[in-house]
Design a protein around this motif. Structure first.
Motif, PDB file in Angstrom:
ATOM      1  N   VAL A  27      -3.672 -10.031   8.298  1.00 40.56           N
ATOM      2  CA  VAL A  27      -3.648 -10.898   9.474  1.00 40.56           C
ATOM      3  C   VAL A  27      -2.530 -10.427  10.407  1.00 40.56           C
ATOM      4  CG1 VAL A  27      -2.127 -12.649   8.450  1.00 40.56           C
ATOM      5  CG2 VAL A  27      -3.707 -13.302  10.239  1.00 40.56           C
ATOM      6  N   PRO A  28      -2.771 -10.440  11.717  1.00 40.28           N
ATOM      7  CA  PRO A  28      -1.724  -9.981  12.645  1.00 40.28           C
ATOM      8  C   PRO A  28      -0.388 -10.686  12.397  1.00 40.28           C
ATOM      9  CG  PRO A  28      -3.779 -10.358  13.820  1.00 40.28           C
ATOM     10  CD  PRO A  28      -3.988 -10.859  12.410  1.00 40.28           C
ATOM     11  N   GLY A  29       0.662  -9.897  12.297  1.00 42.74           N
ATOM     12  CA  GLY A  29       1.990 -10.443  12.031  1.00 42.74           C
ATOM     13  C   GLY A  29       2.226 -10.758  10.567  1.00 42.74           C
ATOM     14  N   GLY A  30       1.289 -10.363   9.712  1.00 45.09           N
ATOM     15  CA  GLY A  30       1.389 -10.669   8.298  1.00 45.09           C
ATOM     16  C   GLY A  30       2.439  -9.844   7.578  1.00 45.09           C
ATOM     17  N   LEU A  31       2.668 -10.203   6.347  1.00 50.43           N
ATOM     18  CA  LEU A  31       3.667  -9.541   5.514  1.00 50.43           C
ATOM     19  C   LEU A  31       2.989  -8.617   4.513  1.00 50.43           C
ATOM     20  CD1 LEU A  31       5.716 -12.750   4.715  1.00 50.43           C
ATOM     21  CD2 LEU A  31       6.281 -11.003   6.405  1.00 50.43           C
ATOM     22  N   ALA A  32       3.691  -7.596   4.077  1.00 52.85           N
ATOM     23  CA  ALA A  32       3.144  -6.662   3.092  1.00 52.85           C
ATOM     24  C   ALA A  32       2.931  -7.336   1.738  1.00 52.85           C
ATOM     25  CB  ALA A  32       4.066  -5.461   2.942  1.00 52.85           C
ATOM     26  N   SER A  33       3.754  -8.337   1.424  1.00 54.39           N
ATOM     27  CA  SER A  33       3.642  -9.075   0.169  1.00 54.39           C
ATOM     28  C   SER A  33       3.810 -10.569   0.490  1.00 54.39           C
ATOM     29  CB  SER A  33       4.721  -8.603  -0.814  1.00 54.39           C
ATOM     30  OG  SER A  33       4.620  -9.303  -2.026  1.00 54.39           O
ATOM     31  N   PRO A  34       2.763 -11.194   1.048  1.00 53.47           N
ATOM     32  CA  PRO A  34       2.917 -12.561   1.547  1.00 53.47           C
ATOM     33  C   PRO A  34       3.165 -13.623   0.479  1.00 53.47           C
ATOM     34  CG  PRO A  34       0.628 -11.866   1.680  1.00 53.47           C
ATOM     35  CD  PRO A  34       1.423 -10.680   1.255  1.00 53.47           C
ATOM     36  N   TYR A  35       2.671 -13.408  -0.721  1.00 53.66           N
ATOM     37  CA  TYR A  35       2.793 -14.410  -1.789  1.00 53.66           C
ATOM     38  C   TYR A  35       3.441 -13.777  -3.018  1.00 53.66           C
ATOM     39  CZ  TYR A  35      -0.402 -16.782   1.339  1.00 53.66           C
ATOM     40  OH  TYR A  35      -0.973 -17.355   2.458  1.00 53.66           O
ATOM     41  N   ALA A  36       4.653 -13.300  -2.840  1.00 54.43           N
ATOM     42  CA  ALA A  36       5.349 -12.600  -3.915  1.00 54.43           C
ATOM     43  C   ALA A  36       5.579 -13.486  -5.140  1.00 54.43           C
ATOM     44  CB  ALA A  36       6.681 -12.049  -3.400  1.00 54.43           C
ATOM     45  N   HIS A  37       5.512 -14.793  -4.969  1.00 52.49           N
ATOM     46  CA  HIS A  37       5.679 -15.723  -6.094  1.00 52.49           C
ATOM     47  C   HIS A  37       4.383 -15.887  -6.895  1.00 52.49           C
ATOM     48  CE1 HIS A  37       4.298 -17.995  -2.615  1.00 52.49           C
ATOM     49  NE2 HIS A  37       3.773 -18.869  -3.461  1.00 52.49           N
ATOM     50  N   LEU A  38       3.314 -15.212  -6.467  1.00 50.39           N
ATOM     51  CA  LEU A  38       2.029 -15.227  -7.161  1.00 50.39           C
ATOM     52  C   LEU A  38       1.620 -13.794  -7.500  1.00 50.39           C
ATOM     53  CD1 LEU A  38       0.045 -17.629  -4.769  1.00 50.39           C
ATOM     54  CD2 LEU A  38       1.146 -18.247  -6.931  1.00 50.39           C
ATOM     55  N   ARG A  39       0.720 -13.651  -8.418  1.00 53.84           N
ATOM     56  CA  ARG A  39       0.087 -12.358  -8.678  1.00 53.84           C
ATOM     57  C   ARG A  39      -0.930 -12.156  -7.551  1.00 53.84           C
ATOM     58  NH1 ARG A  39      -3.322 -11.555 -14.128  1.00 53.84           N
ATOM     59  NH2 ARG A  39      -3.991  -9.410 -13.795  1.00 53.84           N
ATOM     60  N   GLN A  40      -0.810 -11.063  -6.791  1.00 53.14           N
ATOM     61  CA  GLN A  40      -1.582 -10.881  -5.567  1.00 53.14           C
ATOM     62  C   GLN A  40      -2.640  -9.788  -5.718  1.00 53.14           C
ATOM     63  OE1 GLN A  40       1.243 -11.247  -1.930  1.00 53.14           O
ATOM     64  NE2 GLN A  40       2.446 -10.287  -3.556  1.00 53.14           N
ATOM     65  N   PHE A  41      -3.878 -10.131  -5.290  1.00 48.11           N
ATOM     66  CA  PHE A  41      -4.985  -9.193  -5.275  1.00 48.11           C
ATOM     67  C   PHE A  41      -5.604  -9.177  -3.884  1.00 48.11           C
ATOM     68  CE2 PHE A  41      -4.655 -10.449  -9.684  1.00 48.11           C
ATOM     69  CZ  PHE A  41      -4.807  -9.253 -10.372  1.00 48.11           C
ATOM     70  N   VAL A  42      -5.928  -7.984  -3.394  1.00 48.84           N
ATOM     71  CA  VAL A  42      -6.626  -7.820  -2.130  1.00 48.84           C
ATOM     72  C   VAL A  42      -7.915  -7.066  -2.416  1.00 48.84           C
ATOM     73  CG1 VAL A  42      -6.569  -6.808   0.181  1.00 48.84           C
ATOM     74  CG2 VAL A  42      -4.481  -7.737  -0.815  1.00 48.84           C
ATOM     75  N   VAL A  43      -9.028  -7.590  -1.905  1.00 49.94           N
ATOM     76  CA  VAL A  43     -10.315  -6.937  -2.077  1.00 49.94           C
ATOM     77  C   VAL A  43     -10.557  -6.057  -0.861  1.00 49.94           C
ATOM     78  CG1 VAL A  43     -12.794  -7.270  -2.306  1.00 49.94           C
ATOM     79  CG2 VAL A  43     -11.204  -8.822  -3.470  1.00 49.94           C
ATOM     80  N   SER A  44     -10.692  -4.759  -1.107  1.00 56.12           N
ATOM     81  CA  SER A  44     -10.904  -3.801  -0.023  1.00 56.12           C
ATOM     82  C   SER A  44     -11.400  -2.480  -0.579  1.00 56.12           C
ATOM     83  CB  SER A  44      -9.597  -3.566   0.745  1.00 56.12           C
ATOM     84  OG  SER A  44      -9.758  -2.544   1.698  1.00 56.12           O
TER      85      SER A  44
END
Length: 187
Positions: A74-91
Motif C-alpha cells: 500500500v502506498p506509504g506502507g512499511l517493509a514489515s508492517p506487522y512485526a509483532h505477527l508472523r507475516q505472509f505475503v501472497v505474490s
C-alpha cells in the motif's frame, strides 16, 4: 484448529479500497476506533501500537497475518508492517522482503490449510479482495468494519469468482461514529 479470519474495513457498497488501492474515505476518528482497537490490538501496525497504548499488550486474537501484494505494498506502507505477527505475503512476483516477511508464491490454499493445522492464535487475512475470493473456502470468520461511506467503485470485498457461501451473524456492534462492527461465522 486455528481459523482464517477475514478482518477488514468495508464501505456500505462493499469496497475495501478505492480503485487506486487507497482508503482515505474511511472514518478514522470516533468511538469505534477505541472500541475496536481495545478488542483487536494485534491488528494495529507495529509502529502504531505504542502511540495507541498497546506496546505491551500481548496478541489476543492473531499471531499470523496473511495479505496480498497490493495490501502489503500500500502506498506509504512499511517493509514489515506487522512485526509483532508472523507475516505472509501472497505474490508471484514479489522477491524483496525483509526476513520476517515470507512470500507465498504458489499453492496458497494448501499453505493456508497447513497454517490452520498449526498451534497458535487465529490467522488474520487482512486483504485483498482477490486473495479473499481465492481463499473463500478457507475463511472461517468475517470481521467487518462497515463504514458509513459509499465509494461507487473500487476493490470489492471479494474480487473474483466465488461460490455462494453462507455465514451466520454472531455479533453486531454499532458506534456513534456510524461504523458498524459485524461478526459472521460459518454455521
Amino acid at each position: 484448529m486455528r481459523k482464517l479470519v477475514y478482518y477488514v474495513a468495508v464501505t456500505l457498497d462493499g469496497f475495501i479500497a478505492a480503485e487506486d488501492g487507497t482508503f482515505d474515505g474511511f472514518v478514522f476518528e470516533g468511538d469505534h476506533m477505541a472500541g475496536i482497537n481495545a478488542d483487536y490490538p494485534d491488528t494495529l501496525p507495529t509502529q502504531l501500537r505504542e502511540p495507541f497504548g498497546f506496546s505491551d499488550t500481548p496478541n489476543r486474537n492473531f499471531d499470523t497475518v496473511l495479505m496480498g501484494r497490493h495490501t502489503y505494498q500500500v502506498p506509504g506502507g512499511l517493509a514489515s508492517p506487522y512485526a509483532h505477527l508472523r507475516q505472509f505475503v501472497v505474490s508471484s512476483s514479489l522477491t524483496d522482503t525483509p526476513d520476517d516477511v515470507e512470500v507465498i508464491s504458489s499453492d496458497v490454499a494448501g499453505r493456508v490449510r497447513a497454517l490452520k493445522e498449526e498451534d497458535g492464535l487465529d490467522i488474520w487475512l487482512c486483504g485483498g479482495g482477490k486473495l479473499a475470493a481465492e481463499l473463500l473456502p478457507q475463511i472461517d470468520k468475517l470481521l467487518l468494519k462497515i463504514h458509513p461511506v459509499v465509494f461507487g467503485r473500487g476493490i470489492p470485498l471479494f474480487d473474483g469468482k466465488a461460490d455462494i457461501t453462507k455465514f451466520q451473524r454472531t455479533d453486531a456492534r454499532l458506534f456513534e461514529s456510524g461504523v458498524s462492527f459485524m461478526t459472521y461465522e460459518r454455521p
